[in-house]
Design a protein around this motif. Structure first.
Motif, PDB file in Angstrom:
ATOM      1  N   ASP A  96       0.830  -1.201   0.000  1.00 18.06           N
ATOM      2  CA  ASP A  96       0.000   0.000   0.000  1.00 18.06           C
ATOM      3  C   ASP A  96       0.868   1.257   0.000  1.00 18.06           C
ATOM      4  N   VAL A  97       0.959   1.883  -1.149  1.00 17.03           N
ATOM      5  CA  VAL A  97       1.767   3.093  -1.321  1.00 17.03           C
ATOM      6  C   VAL A  97       1.234   4.235  -0.458  1.00 17.03           C
ATOM      7  N   LYS A  98      -0.078   4.302  -0.303  1.00 21.00           N
ATOM      8  CA  LYS A  98      -0.684   5.410   0.452  1.00 21.00           C
ATOM      9  C   LYS A  98      -0.172   5.448   1.897  1.00 21.00           C
ATOM     10  N   ILE A  99      -0.064   4.290   2.521  1.00 21.05           N
ATOM     11  CA  ILE A  99       0.441   4.231   3.901  1.00 21.05           C
ATOM     12  C   ILE A  99       1.867   4.764   3.961  1.00 21.05           C
ATOM     13  N   ILE A 100       2.681   4.361   3.003  1.00 28.15           N
ATOM     14  CA  ILE A 100       4.077   4.816   2.972  1.00 28.15           C
ATOM     15  C   ILE A 100       4.126   6.331   2.762  1.00 28.15           C
ATOM     16  N   GLN A 101       3.307   6.818   1.857  1.00 26.57           N
ATOM     17  CA  GLN A 101       3.277   8.262   1.581  1.00 26.57           C
ATOM     18  C   GLN A 101       2.832   9.064   2.795  1.00 26.57           C
ATOM     19  N   GLU A 102       2.004   8.486   3.643  1.00 29.04           N
ATOM     20  CA  GLU A 102       1.582   9.165   4.873  1.00 29.04           C
ATOM     21  C   GLU A 102       2.697   9.177   5.916  1.00 29.04           C
ATOM     22  N   LEU A 103       3.565   8.169   5.877  1.00 27.03           N
ATOM     23  CA  LEU A 103       4.656   8.086   6.855  1.00 27.03           C
ATOM     24  C   LEU A 103       5.807   9.033   6.528  1.00 27.03           C
ATOM     25  N   ILE A 104       6.083   9.227   5.260  1.00 23.20           N
ATOM     26  CA  ILE A 104       7.262  10.013   4.856  1.00 23.20           C
ATOM     27  C   ILE A 104       7.298  11.401   5.491  1.00 23.20           C
ATOM     28  N   PRO A 105       6.199  12.186   5.467  1.00 16.93           N
ATOM     29  CA  PRO A 105       6.286  13.508   6.113  1.00 16.93           C
ATOM     30  C   PRO A 105       6.505  13.431   7.628  1.00 16.93           C
ATOM     31  N   MET A 106       6.025  12.370   8.256  1.00 15.92           N
ATOM     32  CA  MET A 106       6.260  12.208   9.698  1.00 15.92           C
ATOM     33  C   MET A 106       7.746  11.984   9.968  1.00 15.92           C
ATOM     34  N   PHE A 107       8.355  11.135   9.149  1.00 15.24           N
ATOM     35  CA  PHE A 107       9.798  10.909   9.276  1.00 15.24           C
ATOM     36  C   PHE A 107      10.557  12.203   8.998  1.00 15.24           C
ATOM     37  N   ALA A 108      10.123  12.947   7.987  1.00 15.76           N
ATOM     38  CA  ALA A 108      10.797  14.197   7.617  1.00 15.76           C
ATOM     39  C   ALA A 108      10.723  15.209   8.757  1.00 15.76           C
ATOM     40  N   ASP A 109       9.557  15.295   9.407  1.00 14.86           N
ATOM     41  CA  ASP A 109       9.412  16.229  10.533  1.00 14.86           C
ATOM     42  C   ASP A 109      10.346  15.862  11.682  1.00 14.86           C
ATOM     43  N   LEU A 110      10.417  14.575  11.991  1.00 14.11           N
ATOM     44  CA  LEU A 110      11.323  14.140  13.058  1.00 14.11           C
ATOM     45  C   LEU A 110      12.779  14.380  12.670  1.00 14.11           C
TER      46      LEU A 110
END
Length: 123
Positions: A96-110
């Motif tokens: 599921d690409v959508k789940i990964i795409q939702e995680l990327i900005p969270m990782f970027a913020d951290l």
């Protein structure tokens, strides 16, 4: 010979990083691996996607393993890392690409938060 010299250079440069700079590098690598997984899923190359998402999980587990649970914020990060792991497993199982795409900005913020701490003057 050139590849060996580059490998030695990378090894040497990692040894001179502060712990906070290493954390930033780990977040960078996690983002890279998630982006590779998105591309691989799009190309239906599920073996590569699986490998990239597992590498991301390894990074999350490495970050989680060095938390100092005496620090209150570590408990919050631990819960967040647990969430990341569960989402990565789900994304991997479902491709599921959508789940990964939702995680990327969270990782970027951290990553950005840790980069700011790493850039602070040492007192």
């Amino acid at each position: 010979m050139a590849a060996n010299a580059y490998s030695e250079y990378k090894k040497q440069s990692l040894q001179t990083l502060t712990p906070m700079e290493i954390v930033v590098k780990l977040y960078d690598e996690a983002e890279k691996q998630m982006n590779l997984a998105i591309i691989a899923i799009g190309e239906k190359n599920y073996a590569v996607a699986n490998k990239s998402l597992q590498k991301t999980q390894d990074i999350v587990n490495a970050l989680r393993s060095v938390l100092d649970m005496k620090i209150p914020m570590s408990k919050d990060l631990d819960a967040l890392y647990d969430f990341f792991n569960r989402q990565l497993v789900t994304a991997n199982v479902k491709k599921d690409v959508k789940i990964i795409q939702e995680l990327i900005p969270m990782f970027a913020d951290l990553r950005d938060a840790f980069a700011q701490v790493a850039a602070m003057p040492k007192v």
